[in-house]
Design an enzyme around this catalytic site. Structure first.
Site, PDB file in Angstrom:
ATOM      1  N   LYS A 158     -11.108  -1.930   1.223  1.00  0.00           N
ATOM      2  CA  LYS A 158      -9.714  -2.623   1.195  1.00  0.00           C
ATOM      3  C   LYS A 158      -9.000  -3.982   0.318  1.00  0.00           C
ATOM      4  CE  LYS A 158      -7.483   0.764   4.090  1.00  0.00           C
ATOM      5  NZ  LYS A 158      -6.932   1.215   4.178  1.00  0.00           N
ATOM      6  N   LYS A 184     -15.981   4.739   3.507  1.00  0.00           N
ATOM      7  CA  LYS A 184     -15.489   4.758   2.618  1.00  0.00           C
ATOM      8  C   LYS A 184     -14.944   4.352   1.433  1.00  0.00           C
ATOM      9  CE  LYS A 184     -12.443   7.049   3.989  1.00  0.00           C
ATOM     10  NZ  LYS A 184     -10.871   7.126   3.560  1.00  0.00           N
ATOM     11  N   ASP A 186     -11.011   4.980  -0.174  1.00  0.00           N
ATOM     12  CA  ASP A 186      -9.971   5.101   0.143  1.00  0.00           C
ATOM     13  C   ASP A 186      -9.459   6.339  -0.282  1.00  0.00           C
ATOM     14  OD1 ASP A 186      -7.337   2.280   1.807  1.00  0.00           O
ATOM     15  OD2 ASP A 186      -7.659   4.421   2.335  1.00  0.00           O
ATOM     16  N   GLU A 187      -8.008   7.271   0.162  1.00  0.00           N
ATOM     17  CA  GLU A 187      -7.734   8.427  -0.545  1.00  0.00           C
ATOM     18  C   GLU A 187      -6.980   7.942  -1.291  1.00  0.00           C
ATOM     19  OE1 GLU A 187      -6.198   7.418   2.162  1.00  0.00           O
ATOM     20  OE2 GLU A 187      -3.788   5.938   1.684  1.00  0.00           O
ATOM     21  N   HIS A 273     -11.393  13.878   4.321  1.00  0.00           N
ATOM     22  CA  HIS A 273      -9.753  13.022   4.648  1.00  0.00           C
ATOM     23  C   HIS A 273      -8.033  14.471   4.841  1.00  0.00           C
ATOM     24  CE1 HIS A 273      -6.364   9.942   4.206  1.00  0.00           C
ATOM     25  NE2 HIS A 273      -6.931   9.578   4.092  1.00  0.00           N
ATOM     26  N   LYS A 313      -1.720   3.652  13.498  1.00  0.00           N
ATOM     27  CA  LYS A 313       0.074   3.586  12.456  1.00  0.00           C
ATOM     28  C   LYS A 313       0.431   5.074  12.756  1.00  0.00           C
ATOM     29  CE  LYS A 313      -2.065   3.082   8.321  1.00  0.00           C
ATOM     30  NZ  LYS A 313      -2.818   2.536   7.233  1.00  0.00           N
TER      31      LYS A 313
HETATM   32  C1  CAP Z   1      -6.324   2.966   7.366  1.00  0.00           C
HETATM   33  C2  CAP Z   1      -6.631   4.349   6.072  1.00  0.00           C
HETATM   34  C3  CAP Z   1      -6.576   6.212   6.368  1.00  0.00           C
HETATM   35  C4  CAP Z   1      -5.559   6.247   7.621  1.00  0.00           C
HETATM   36  C5  CAP Z   1      -5.110   8.327   7.377  1.00  0.00           C
HETATM   37  C6  CAP Z   1      -5.261   4.046   4.960  1.00  0.00           C
HETATM   38  O1  CAP Z   1      -6.853   2.111   6.720  1.00  0.00           O
HETATM   39  O2  CAP Z   1      -7.283   4.281   5.486  1.00  0.00           O
HETATM   40  O3  CAP Z   1      -6.125   6.955   4.940  1.00  0.00           O
HETATM   41  O4  CAP Z   1      -6.539   6.248   8.889  1.00  0.00           O
HETATM   42  O5  CAP Z   1      -4.346   8.370   8.211  1.00  0.00           O
HETATM   43  O6  CAP Z   1      -5.375   4.154   3.895  1.00  0.00           O
HETATM   44  O7  CAP Z   1      -3.933   4.080   6.126  1.00  0.00           O
HETATM   45  P1  CAP Z   1      -6.002   1.296   7.926  1.00  0.00           P
HETATM   46  P2  CAP Z   1      -5.078   9.193   9.362  1.00  0.00           P
HETATM   47  O8  CAP Z   1      -7.319   0.825   9.182  1.00  0.00           O
HETATM   48  O9  CAP Z   1      -6.243  -0.437   7.318  1.00  0.00           O
HETATM   49  O10 CAP Z   1      -4.670   1.629   8.599  1.00  0.00           O
HETATM   50  O11 CAP Z   1      -6.399   9.279   9.370  1.00  0.00           O
HETATM   51  O12 CAP Z   1      -4.128   9.443  10.326  1.00  0.00           O
HETATM   52  O13 CAP Z   1      -5.034  10.636   8.376  1.00  0.00           O
HETATM   53 MG    MG Z   2      -6.728   5.342   3.634  1.00  0.00          MG
END
Ligand code: CAP
Ligand code: MG
Length: 428
Positions: A158, A184, A186-187, A273, A313
Site C-alpha cells: 500500500k 502481493k 494490489d488488484e 484476486h 471491511k
Molecule cells: C485489502 C485489499 C483487497 C481486499 C479485496 C484492498 O486491503 O487489498 O483487495 O481484500 O477484498 O484493496 O482492499 P486492506 P476481498 O487489507 O487494506 O483492506 O478480499 O473481500 O476480495
Molecule cells: Mg486490494
C-alpha cells in the site's frame, strides 16, 4: 405473426426426474416478473439456457429434444428456488466461456424474470476433469513455502498504486523482514508508467532473496500479471525466467478464458484476486454467488482465492464464507436444502484468503472461524502500524502465534511491543 397469447416455453418441468450421474445441476433463485408464474419462469430459465427460445420452432426435432433438454427436477416456490439438471452433452467440456454462456448467460436478462440469482452448481466428474484444477493445492503450497501448519501471513503493498519500483520493493522487503510470508501487488497495480512490471519485479525479487537469507524463511511475491492474454503470458514467462515463485491474477476482470490460458501456461501457483465479484454476487436477488465463482475457480485451477473474512471491511456473511471455504478446501460438500452437493474427485483444494480490513486484533477471530488453512492478508493492517511496515508485519505474526498458542492477544502483547501498539491503535 405470433398469436396474441405470449408463447409459453415448452415446459421443461419434470418433478419426477432423477438427475443422472452426469447431469450438471444448477440452483437458481427466481423472481418472476408480473404476469408470469414461478413455474413458467423456472421452465423459461431451463429453456433459454439450453435449447429453447420464446416460441416453438419448426426446426426442433426429437433427437435434439431427447439429448439436450434440461429438466427442472425440484422447485420450491416459497423460497423461489428451482434446481435444473442439464445433460452434460449440452456443454463443450474444457471451455468455460461456453459453459457460462449457457447457464450464466441470456437467462439473466429475460423480461419474464425480474430477478435471477445463480446460487449453486454441481459440476460432474467428466466436466471437472476437462480442466486442470489447482497445480499445488494446500499441501503443495505448504511444502513449497515450508509452512507446516499455521496460517500464512500476507500483505498487500500500500498505497494500492503510486509507489515507484524502488519504493515498492522496499515496502515488500520490510513486510517480509517483519514476518510476512506473502507480499502481493494490489488488484489495480499492473504496469502503469509510475511502476512498470519488469522493473518492479526485478527489484522486488531481489528484496525477496535478501529477506529469505536474513529470515531463513521462504517468501512469496505475488506479482499481478493481469493483462490482455498475450501480454499476460509474456509477463508470466518473464517472472518464471527471473526467479519468480507465484503469480497473481484478477480472475474476474481477466475473464474465464484468460484464467484458463494462464493456468495452461504457468508452472507457478496462481493467486486469484476476485475484484469485481461484488458486481454479481452482492445483490441476493440477481447475479451469481461467490460460491459458484469459487467452484469454477477451483475447477480451472487457482491455488489461493479471496473468499472474505466476515470480520473485515467487505461484504459477505459468515455462513456463506464458511460454506465457500468448505467448497474450495474440502473433498466434497453435501446436498442440503440450501445447497447442492459437490464431489471433487481428487481435484486439489484451494487455500482460502481472508483479506479486506484485516488487522492483528481480529486475527484470533478469523482463525477461530476459518481454521488454520487460510491466508491472513492485511494491507492497511500492516502498513498502518504506527512503527511502520516491518513492525506491522511483526504484529500480525505475533497475533498468529498468540492464536496458535491459544493465548489472549492482551497477554501475549505484554512481551510483544509491536502487537501491543497495534492493539492500542485498532483494538481487538
Ligand atoms: C485489502 C485489499 C483487497 C481486499 C479485496 C484492498 O486491503 O487489498 O483487495 O481484500 O477484498 O484493496 O482492499 P486492506 P476481498 O487489507 O487494506 O483492506 O478480499 O473481500 O476480495
Ligand atoms: Mg486490494
Amino acid at each position: 405473426m405470433a398469436n396474441k397469447q405470449a408463447y409459453k416455453y415448452k415446459s421443461f418441468i419434470d418433478l419426477k426426474y432423477k438427475p443422472s450421474k452426469t447431469d450438471v445441476l444448477c440452483q437458481y433463485k427466481i423472481s418472476p416478473a408480473r404476469g408470469f408464474s414461478f413455474r413458467e419462469c423456472a421452465s423459461m430459465v431451463a429453456g433459454e439456457s439450453s435449447v429453447g427460445t420464446w416460441t416453438e420452432v419448426e426446426t426442433m426435432n426429437a433427437r435434439i429434444g431427447k439429448m439436450l433438454t434440461p429438466k427442472v427436477f425440484e422447485i420450491d416456490s416459497k423460497k423461489r428456488r428451482a434446481r435444473i439438471a442439464y445433460p452434460i452433452e449440452l456443454f463443450e467440456l474444457g471451455n468455460l466461456p461456453e459453459i457460462m454462456s449457457s447457464i450464466g448467460g441470456n437467462i439473466f436478462g429475460m423480461k419474464s424474470v425480474k430477478g435471477l440469482m445463480w446460487e449453486d452448481l454441481t459440476i460432474r466428474k467428466k466436466m471437472l476433469k476437462s480442466f486442470k484444477g489447482p497445480r499445488f493445492g494446500i499441501k503443495g503450497l505448504r511444502k513449497k513455502f515450508k509452512i507446516k501448519k499455521r496460517p500464512f501471513v500476507g500483505t498487500i503493498v500500500k498505497p494500492k498504486v503510486g509507489l515507484q519500483p524502488g519504493e515498492h520493493s522496499k515496502v515488500a522487503y520490510e513486510s517480509w523482514k517483519g514476518g510476512c510470508d506473502i507480499v502481493k501487488d494490489d488488484e489495480n497495480l499492473t504496469s502503469q508508467k509510475f511502476n512498470e512490471f519488469k522493473k518492479r519485479f526485478l527489484k522486488t525479487i531481489k528484496m525477496l532473496d535478501k529477506a529469505e537469507k536474513e529470515t531463513g524463511e521462504r517468501k512469496a511475491y505475488l506479482i499481478n500479471c493481469t493483462a490482455e492474454t498475450k501480454n499476460m503470458l509474456k509477463r508470466i514467462d518473464f517472472v518464471e525466467k527471473n526467479g519468480g515463485n507465484y503469480i497473481m491474477l484478477d480472475i474476474l476482470t481477466l475473464g474465464w478464458a484468460g484464467l484458463q490460458t494462464a493456468r495452461d501456461f504457468t508452472k507457478l501457483p496462481i493467486h486469484a484476486h476476485r475484484a469485481g465479484h461484488a458486481m454479481v454476487d452482492r445483490n441476493p436477488e440477481h447475479g451469481m454467488s461467490m460460491e459458484v465463482i469459487a467452484e469454477l475457480a477451483r475447477m480451472v485451477g487457482v491455488d489461493t482465492l479471496h473468499i472474505g473474512t466476515a470480520y473485515g471491511k467487505m461484504s459477505g456473511k459468515k455462513d456463506e464464507i464458511l460454506h465457500i471455504e468448505q467448497e474450495i478446501e474440502g473433498p466434497f460438500t453435501k446436498k442440503t436444502k440450501e445447497h447442492l452437493g459437490q464431489k471433487w474427485y481428487g481435484v486439489k483444494p484451494v487455500l482460502g484468503v481472508a483479506s479486506g480490513g484485516v488487522y492483528p486484533g481480529i486475527v484470533p477471530k478469523i482463525i477461530n472461524f476459518m481454521g488454520k488453512d487460510v491466508v491472513l492478508q492485511a494491507g492497511g493492517g500492516v502498513h498502518g502500524h504506527p512503527l511502520g511496515t516491518e513492525a506491522g508485519a511483526r504484529a500480525m505474526r505475533q497475533a498468529v502465534e498468540a492464536s496458535i498458542k491459544r493465548e489472549s492477544l492482551k497477554k501475549y502483547s505484554k512481551n510483544s511491543k509491536e502487537l501491543k501498539i497495534a492493539l492500542e491503535k485498532w483494538g481487538e
